[in-house]
Write a protein that holds these residues in place. Structure first.
Motif, PDB file in Angstrom:
ATOM      1  N   LEU A   1      27.760  13.031  -9.472  1.00  0.00           N
ATOM      2  CA  LEU A   1      27.567  11.862  -8.616  1.00  0.00           C
ATOM      3  C   LEU A   1      27.393  10.612  -9.458  1.00  0.00           C
ATOM      4  CD1 LEU A   1      24.863  13.320  -6.188  1.00  0.00           C
ATOM      5  CD2 LEU A   1      27.272  12.934  -5.656  1.00  0.00           C
ATOM      6  N   LEU A   2      27.769   9.481  -8.879  1.00  0.00           N
ATOM      7  CA  LEU A   2      27.472   8.206  -9.522  1.00  0.00           C
ATOM      8  C   LEU A   2      25.955   8.048  -9.612  1.00  0.00           C
ATOM      9  CD1 LEU A   2      30.011   5.891  -7.684  1.00  0.00           C
ATOM     10  CD2 LEU A   2      30.170   6.731 -10.015  1.00  0.00           C
ATOM     11  N   TYR A   3      25.479   7.484 -10.658  1.00  0.00           N
ATOM     12  CA  TYR A   3      24.065   7.169 -10.885  1.00  0.00           C
ATOM     13  C   TYR A   3      23.156   8.402 -10.915  1.00  0.00           C
ATOM     14  CZ  TYR A   3      25.930   2.602  -9.871  1.00  0.00           C
ATOM     15  OH  TYR A   3      26.692   1.468  -9.892  1.00  0.00           O
ATOM     16  N   ARG A   4      23.707   9.576 -11.144  1.00  0.00           N
ATOM     17  CA  ARG A   4      22.888  10.794 -11.227  1.00  0.00           C
ATOM     18  C   ARG A   4      21.872  10.701 -12.359  1.00  0.00           C
ATOM     19  NH1 ARG A   4      25.426  16.747 -12.153  1.00  0.00           N
ATOM     20  NH2 ARG A   4      24.212  16.849 -14.051  1.00  0.00           N
ATOM     21  N   TRP A   5      22.189   9.911 -13.389  1.00  0.00           N
ATOM     22  CA  TRP A   5      21.318   9.759 -14.549  1.00  0.00           C
ATOM     23  C   TRP A   5      19.950   9.210 -14.159  1.00  0.00           C
ATOM     24  CZ3 TRP A   5      19.327   5.013 -15.876  1.00  0.00           C
ATOM     25  CH2 TRP A   5      19.922   3.903 -15.283  1.00  0.00           C
TER      26      TRP A   5
END
Length: 86
Positions: free
Chosen positions: A49-53
């Motif tokens: 996913l985007l921005y999973r970090w």
């Protein structure tokens, strides 16, 4: 000699535009293009996913402050600014 520029591809490119990234790779390799409906999940703990970090924000930010990690990030064309991370 027939020297080409290297093709730089990041995993995040697949998250932003999966089929566009695949097309860029197949064009670079001069092979037939193809499409996928979704990225395959291989050795993953959760969905890409985007921005999973952001789940590990404090850990990643402290790692990025380490000059050794920062040097590697820069060599791989990753920004040291978390505002630019996806």
């Amino acid at each position: 000699s027939n020297v080409r520029e290297k093709l730089q591809v990041k995993f995040e490119d697949f998250l932003v535009d999966t089929n566009g990234t695949l097309r860029m790779i197949t064009d670079y390799l001069n092979i037939a293009s193809f499409r996928v409906d979704r990225l395959p999940k291989i050795m993953t703990t959760s969905e890409p996913l985007l921005y999973r970090w952001r789940k590990r924000k404090s850990t990643l930010l402290s790692m990025a402050e380490d000059t050794r990690v920062g040097d590697i990030m820069e060599r791989l064309y990753y920004s040291l600014d978390p505002g630019a991370w996806i």
